[in-house]
Each structure stands twice: as structure tokens, then as C-alpha cells.
Design an enzyme around this catalytic site. Structure first.
Site, short mmCIF file in Angstrom:
data_model
loop_
_atom_site.label_atom_id
_atom_site.label_comp_id
_atom_site.label_asym_id
_atom_site.label_seq_id
_atom_site.Cartn_x
_atom_site.Cartn_y
_atom_site.Cartn_z
N ASP A 124 0.80 -1.22 0.00
CA ASP A 124 0.00 0.00 0.00
C ASP A 124 0.84 1.28 0.00
O ASP A 124 2.00 1.28 0.42
CB ASP A 124 -0.88 0.04 1.26
CG ASP A 124 -2.08 -0.91 1.14
OD1 ASP A 124 -2.03 -1.84 0.32
OD2 ASP A 124 -3.05 -0.70 1.89
N HIS A 175 -6.22 3.26 -3.96
CA HIS A 175 -6.09 3.50 -2.51
C HIS A 175 -6.37 4.98 -2.20
O HIS A 175 -5.80 5.53 -1.26
CB HIS A 175 -4.69 3.09 -2.05
CG HIS A 175 -4.53 2.90 -0.58
ND1 HIS A 175 -5.50 2.38 0.24
CD2 HIS A 175 -3.47 3.14 0.25
CE1 HIS A 175 -5.07 2.32 1.48
NE2 HIS A 175 -3.84 2.79 1.52
N HIS A 271 3.44 -2.33 3.24
CA HIS A 271 3.53 -0.99 2.65
C HIS A 271 4.87 -0.80 1.93
O HIS A 271 5.92 -1.18 2.46
CB HIS A 271 3.40 0.07 3.75
CG HIS A 271 2.06 0.06 4.43
ND1 HIS A 271 1.74 -0.83 5.42
CD2 HIS A 271 0.95 0.82 4.23
CE1 HIS A 271 0.49 -0.62 5.82
NE2 HIS A 271 -0.02 0.38 5.12
#
Ligand code: ZN
Length: 305
Positions: A124, A175, A271
Site C-alpha cells: 500500500d 487507494h 507498505h
């Protein structure tokens, strides 16, 4: 009024417990065994530390200078918080039933597992020129495809990295434009515009990129944000394994958390941007060979919601 069956059972028990009865010894032994097993079970339970709470809530973490970490919004009373708490408090399911129940209704139907035994890694907050190329290199080295949940303004700044992600066979997930954890509380028009703008930034880099997943920053799902995503052809994507790598706990901790919590059908949250992610990159080199030996790792599909 007592039933005949109940009386029968009482009489039978008295007979069994009659002194000298061989059955009496057996009953006493069984009672003692059950008592001992119960004590051992209780002792064992007390020795096992509570599993860390699912860090979708992430309420205690530091931001590490990042405005992108997937922490929940500050308001602890929002409905999405109740949903996440409900999810967080759930005991970890056994391996055999993890692949089922792919969506979580307390998260407005967001996908928490892949739906079969395959495991999906998700990255992410990028793309980020410092870490995304390192993540891509690690994945490429192990022949693993994953899913990248990209932030619109990052995609706009680094179209070459969006192209590199797609060129390696990975799939994409929206996102939001700038990682707004409160997006779900904005108006339907604002939510829709944010998601469209993000997809446009992705498609400016890769015009025909399939984008069939949306992940709400912070996991702060609301009905309006899920509705907006679905209306744009994107399914809500959550996770079931979160090593809290955005808190930069170190590669060893990230790897051990992932390896101990992953099961068939897991969706793992990590991430590749939003702060110092070297720990995540280093952890990947520990995680990938072991996960690849235990599971089939695959990017989330682009042809289904
Ligand atoms: Zn995020």
C-alpha cells in the site's frame, strides 16, 4: 414432572456409583481425568499471551513521520471503528476454515481473504521511488506476483513505477487520491470524484490498466465509500494479516508476524511507501522463500469482484 428417561438415568447412575461396583471405579477415574485435563487446559490458556490485536485499529502506533500509514481516523466513535473492533476481536480462525468466508459483513462486505487457498500479498501507499523498485526486485527474484494499492498523487508523480508494477504482472488497487482516512465520511460526490481522479492518474501511466479493487485508507470503511467503489467497478479490499510494518518494527518482527499469522487464503497487508520501509523490504527477503514453500502466492485477480 420428571420424565421416565430422567429417572432412568438417575437410577442407572446410582447403580454405577454403588460401592464395590467396577463401573464405579471407572466413573471416578473418568471424573478425575476430566478434572485434570480441564486444569491443564486452563493453565495452558493462561500461559499463552493474547494474540496482538489486529492492527487494523493501529490505535497505539506512531506515524513515523508519514501521513499515509493505514491507521484509523482519529474519531473512535465512528461506525467503521465498531466494525473494525468487531473484526479485530475475532479469534484467529483455524487454517482449515480460513479460506472460506472471504468477505466480512462488519466491514461492509470488504474482502478479508482470497476465497481459496491462495495467499495474496498487498503493498500500500506507493508507488515510492525508494522502496517500490526494491519490492519489485524481491518479488521478481522469487517469481511472485502481488497487488499494489496505489495512492493517486503518488501514481501521478511516478507513472514509470506504475508501468513497472504492471510490466511485472502485478495487479493494481485504488487507494484513494491522497490517503484520506476520513474519505468515507465525505459526500457521495466527493468520494466518487476522489476515486475517479485516482483511477485517471493510474490510467495516465497505463491506459488499459484493470482496476477492480479499492482499499479504503486506514481500513475506515463506510457504506458510502463501499457503494462508490462498487459503482465504479471496484470491490472493497481489506486484509486478514497485518504486521504493522508502517510502524517500522524492524524486518525480523515484520517477517515473524506475517509467517506466524498467515494461513490459506490470507490477504497480507504491507507498505512500500509512506515512511521508512526498508524493514518491509528486508523482511520480504525472509518472508518470500518461506511463504512460497507453504502457499501458492498470487496477485488478486483483475477479472472478478
Ligand atoms: Zn494506506
Amino acid at each position: 414432572m420428571a420424565t421416565g428417561g430422567g429417572l432412568w438415568r438417575t437410577d442407572r447412575l446410582r447403580a454405577l456409583l454403588r460401592p464395590g461396583s467396577t463401573a464405579r471405579a471407572a466413573v471416578v477415574a473418568a471424573v478425575v481425568a476430566v478434572a485434570l485435563l480441564s486444569s491443564a487446559y486452563a493453565l495452558g490458556r493462561s500461559l499463552i499471551p493474547d494474540r496482538p490485536r489486529h492492527s487494523a485499529t493501529g490505535a497505539t502506533g506512531q506515524l513515523d513521520g508519514s501521513h499515509y500509514a493505514d491507521q484509523p481516523p482519529a474519531d473512535p466513535t465512528g461506525p467503521e471503528q465498531a466494525g473494525q473492533e468487531g473484526r479485530s476481536a475475532s479469534p484467529s480462525p483455524t487454517a482449515s476454515d480460513r479460506a472460506g468466508d472471504a468477505v466480512d459483513e462488519t466491514l461492509f462486505g470488504a474482502h478479508v481473504r482470497t476465497g481459496d487457498d491462495r495467499v495474496a500479498l498487498t503493498f500500500d501507499d506507493g508507488p515510492d521511488p525508494r522502496y517500490t523498485p526494491q519490492v519489485l526486485a524481491a518479488l521478481r527474484s522469487h517469481g511472485v506476483r502481488a497487488t499494489f494499492c496505489v495512492v493517486g498523487e503518488m501514481a501521478q508523480s511516478h507513472p514509470d513505477l506504475i508501468q513497472a508494477i504492471v510490466a511485472d504482472g502485478h495487479t493494481l488497487c485504488n487507494h484513494s487520491w491522497n490517503h484520506d482516512v476520513t474519505l468515507g465520511k465525505r459526500s457521495p460526490d466527493q468520494i466518487r470524484a476522489d476515486l475517479i481522479r485516482t483511477n485517471q492518474a493510474i490510467r495516465a501511466a497505463v491506459p488499459d490498466a484493470p482496476i477492480v479493487w479499492y482499499r479504503q485508507p486506514g481500513g475506515a470503511w463506510t457504506y458510502p465509500v463501499v457503494s462508490a467503489a462498487r459503482a465504479l467497478g471496484m470491490a472493497p479490499l481489506h486484509w486478514d494479516v497485518d504486521p504493522s510494518d508502517w510502524e517500522a518494527p524492524g524486518a525480523r518482527k515484520i517477517a515473524s508476524t506475517v509467517l506466524s499469522q498467515v494461513g490459506p487464503g490470507s490477504i497480507v497487508l504491507m507498505h512500500d511507501a509512506g515512511g521508512d520501509r526498508q524493514g518491509t523490504v528486508d523482511a520480504l527477503w525472509q518472508i518470500l522463500p518461506q511463504l512460497a514453500a507453504r502457499f501458492e502466492l498470487e496477485a488478486l485477480p483483475t477479472d472478478t469482484t
